[in-house]
Design a protein around this motif. Structure first.
Motif, PDB file in Angstrom:
ATOM      1  N   THR A 161      -9.911  -1.756   1.643  1.00 41.83           N
ATOM      2  CA  THR A 161      -9.443  -3.324   1.369  1.00 41.83           C
ATOM      3  C   THR A 161      -8.746  -3.617   3.016  1.00 41.83           C
ATOM      4  O   THR A 161      -7.939  -2.640   3.417  1.00 41.83           O
ATOM      5  N   CYS A 166      -6.310  -4.834   5.826  1.00 37.55           N
ATOM      6  CA  CYS A 166      -4.749  -5.270   5.580  1.00 37.55           C
ATOM      7  C   CYS A 166      -4.585  -6.911   5.666  1.00 37.55           C
ATOM      8  O   CYS A 166      -5.266  -7.306   6.179  1.00 37.55           O
ATOM      9  N   ALA A 167      -3.786  -7.087   4.839  1.00 36.61           N
ATOM     10  CA  ALA A 167      -3.314  -8.610   4.619  1.00 36.61           C
ATOM     11  C   ALA A 167      -3.037  -9.259   5.901  1.00 36.61           C
ATOM     12  O   ALA A 167      -2.056  -8.409   6.598  1.00 36.61           O
ATOM     13  N   ARG A 190       0.053  -7.915   8.323  1.00 41.20           N
ATOM     14  CA  ARG A 190       0.120  -6.333   8.018  1.00 41.20           C
ATOM     15  C   ARG A 190      -0.984  -5.609   8.972  1.00 41.20           C
ATOM     16  O   ARG A 190      -1.751  -6.328   9.368  1.00 41.20           O
ATOM     17  N   GLN A 242     -17.195  -8.656   2.671  1.00 41.28           N
ATOM     18  CA  GLN A 242     -15.892  -9.173   3.182  1.00 41.28           C
ATOM     19  C   GLN A 242     -16.415 -10.026   4.154  1.00 41.28           C
ATOM     20  O   GLN A 242     -17.440  -9.942   4.722  1.00 41.28           O
ATOM     21  N   ASP A 302     -11.940 -12.396   9.013  1.00 38.16           N
ATOM     22  CA  ASP A 302     -10.709 -13.179   9.149  1.00 38.16           C
ATOM     23  C   ASP A 302      -9.862 -12.548  10.237  1.00 38.16           C
ATOM     24  O   ASP A 302      -9.509 -11.414  10.208  1.00 38.16           O
ATOM     25  N   ALA A 358      -6.646 -10.844   9.066  1.00 37.30           N
ATOM     26  CA  ALA A 358      -6.778  -9.762   8.167  1.00 37.30           C
ATOM     27  C   ALA A 358      -7.624  -8.486   8.846  1.00 37.30           C
ATOM     28  O   ALA A 358      -8.183  -8.571   9.753  1.00 37.30           O
ATOM     29  N   GLY A 376       0.978 -13.915  10.404  1.00 38.76           N
ATOM     30  CA  GLY A 376      -0.525 -13.614  10.362  1.00 38.76           C
ATOM     31  C   GLY A 376      -1.184 -14.419  11.223  1.00 38.76           C
ATOM     32  O   GLY A 376      -2.480 -14.542  11.337  1.00 38.76           O
TER      33      GLY A 376
END
Length: 172
Positions: free
Chosen positions: A51, A53-54, A57, A96, A99, A102, A122
């Motif tokens: 996944t 990283c948001a 992060r 995905q 972004d 992200a 972010g």
């Protein structure tokens, strides 16, 4: 089914070990797991995909079981090339979309003339403009006040040079 020595044998007796956190295997019947790419993670054993990283992060190394928080004065940032590298080869089947906030493997500093006391930004839009009377270098968590005997009448001071000497007959 019995083997030649009278013991039970069968393919179903061989255990499959789950991928450890930080690794994943998207295909069935494989013998090894892959490290998650930089900026991505797998937090639980047995992951079939990594996944990103948001926003706010990052994970700087491959094989991360979790992402770290971007410190004050920085924000998460990834490039289209980072995304292409992360979703190629063994993870080409990942569904995905890119972004820029992200999937970061690093945190970028807030630009000079801005600062951020908050962690986990972010987006560079979260960096605050330095107020008059102060300046900020790249990556500042707080603005720095102009030294005594100087002033900065403008916002967005991006270095000590933004602080001008006070005129004769005035002081700070």
């Amino acid at each position: 089914m019995e083997s030649g020595d009278g013991e039970s044998a069968g393919w179903f007796t061989c255990p499959c070990d789950p991928c450890p956190p930080g690794q994943a295997q998207p295909e069935v019947g494989q013998r090894s797991c892959y490290d998650c790419p930089k900026g991505w993670f797998a937090g639980v054993p047995g992951s079939v995909e990594c996944t990103p990283c948001a926003p706010g992060r990052f994970s700087p190394a491959e094989g991360a079981p979790a992402c770290s928080v971007c410190p004050p004065g920085t924000y998460s940032h990834s490039t289209p090339d980072d995304f292409r590298r992360a979703t190629s080869r063994e993870f080409a089947s990942v569904q995905q979309t890119y972004d820029p906030a992200a999937g970061a493997h690093r945190c970028a500093p807030c630009p000079p003339g801005t600062y951020s006391p908050a962690e986990a930004l972010g987006d560079p839009a979260g960096c605050l403009t330095t107020p008059p009377g102060h300046y900020s270098l790249a990556g500042a968590a707080q603005p720095t006040a102009c030294p005594e005997g100087t002033f900065n009448p403008y916002s967005g001071g991006d270095g000590l040079a933004a602080c001008l000497p006070c005129q004769a007959g005035a002081c700070t």
